[in-house]
Design a protein around this motif. Sequence first.
Motif, PDB file in Angstrom:
ATOM      1  N   TRP A 107       0.809  -1.228   0.000  1.00  0.00           N
ATOM      2  CA  TRP A 107       0.000   0.000   0.000  1.00  0.00           C
ATOM      3  C   TRP A 107       0.836   1.269   0.000  1.00  0.00           C
ATOM      4  N   GLU A 148       0.996   3.564  -2.951  1.00  0.00           N
ATOM      5  CA  GLU A 148      -0.288   3.780  -3.636  1.00  0.00           C
ATOM      6  C   GLU A 148      -0.994   5.024  -3.102  1.00  0.00           C
ATOM      7  N   PRO A 149      -1.750   5.734  -3.985  1.00  0.00           N
ATOM      8  CA  PRO A 149      -2.583   6.826  -3.482  1.00  0.00           C
ATOM      9  C   PRO A 149      -3.713   6.229  -2.633  1.00  0.00           C
ATOM     10  N   ARG A 150      -3.942   6.788  -1.448  1.00  0.00           N
ATOM     11  CA  ARG A 150      -4.914   6.179  -0.540  1.00  0.00           C
ATOM     12  C   ARG A 150      -5.975   7.174  -0.065  1.00  0.00           C
ATOM     13  N   GLY A 151      -6.102   8.273  -0.806  1.00  0.00           N
ATOM     14  CA  GLY A 151      -7.004   9.337  -0.340  1.00  0.00           C
ATOM     15  C   GLY A 151      -8.458   9.140  -0.729  1.00  0.00           C
ATOM     16  N   ASP A 205      -3.008   8.371   6.481  1.00  0.00           N
ATOM     17  CA  ASP A 205      -3.483   9.291   5.446  1.00  0.00           C
ATOM     18  C   ASP A 205      -4.376   8.582   4.425  1.00  0.00           C
ATOM     19  N   THR A 206      -5.455   7.957   4.963  1.00  0.00           N
ATOM     20  CA  THR A 206      -6.344   7.159   4.129  1.00  0.00           C
ATOM     21  C   THR A 206      -7.738   7.755   4.163  1.00  0.00           C
TER      22      THR A 206
END
Length: 256
Positions: free
Chosen positions: A40, A43-46, A98-99
Amino acid sequence: MVNGIDPSLDGSPYQQYLYSYPHKTAYRQLRPRPLLADLWRPEPRGALFCYLHIPFCEMRCGFCNLFTRSGPPAEQVSDYLRQVRRQAEQVADALGDDTGYARAAFGGGTPTYLTAEELTELFDIATGVMGVALPGVPLSVETSPATATPDRLAVLAAHGTTRVSIGVQSFLDAEARAAGRPQRRAEVEAALAAIRAAAIPNLNIDLIYGIDGQTAGSWQQSLDAALAWRPEGLFLYPLYVRPLTGLGRRAHSRAD
Ligand SMILES: C[S@@+](CC[C@H](N)C(=O)[O-])C[C@H]1O[C@@H](n2cnc3c(N)ncnc32)[C@H](O)[C@@H]1O
Ligand code: SF4
């Protein structure tokens, strides 16, 4: 095949037809076994999509090979929910701080096979453990005629469910039976009334065409019965007869 042209599908209206679930054969052991946190990290997690799967149903329909078990003992359902919580804790840890979630879905199987109390626990996992901001984030939940009961729908509505999708398949009892899904029209209508009464904004109805004995006229009857509820969505599935299903076994035993 979505981008390239598969010659066997060229010109077919089904070029865009796809299942959004990973098929059960997609799950396999990975060697070496990478750490989830490592996968993860880059990876972008927003704006993630949180999907929770409930693999239980009141019956196994003749056409269905989805990842589910019919009529499990109550203790297996509570064990499963405990395991979902444990895995959600591990996934949430791996994802880090930061998810954020843009969408969520509870699918199956039949998530509303769970009791109202168990559904409350599922919401607690989604919000408390995974951090899905509910109510707020669009949430879709699958249901079936026998399990779309007012007490369960009240739990869905209270947590901000924005879409309920119900598998009806056919409004004609004989057709539903021919698809290996014995149900009564009265039960279907009661479930649709309960969903509308719960005031969940978006109702989707699944219908299947190509059922044994179905005619253009009977298909029209199902379409009219579905449209009478003014659903926000209608999913029209071609019947797929797959191996290792009730219909698949029946097809093998017939000359054609
Ligand atoms: C998870 S179920 C929907 C919710 C609930 N379990 C129910 O059946 O009422 C997903 C939907 O996929 C469709 N489906 C599953 N297997 C299919 C098949 N072999 N051919 C056509 N449609 C299928 C059905 O319309 C079904 O409602
Ligand atoms: S169609 Fe729905 S109710 Fe029937 S077995 Fe599949 S997931 Fe369960």
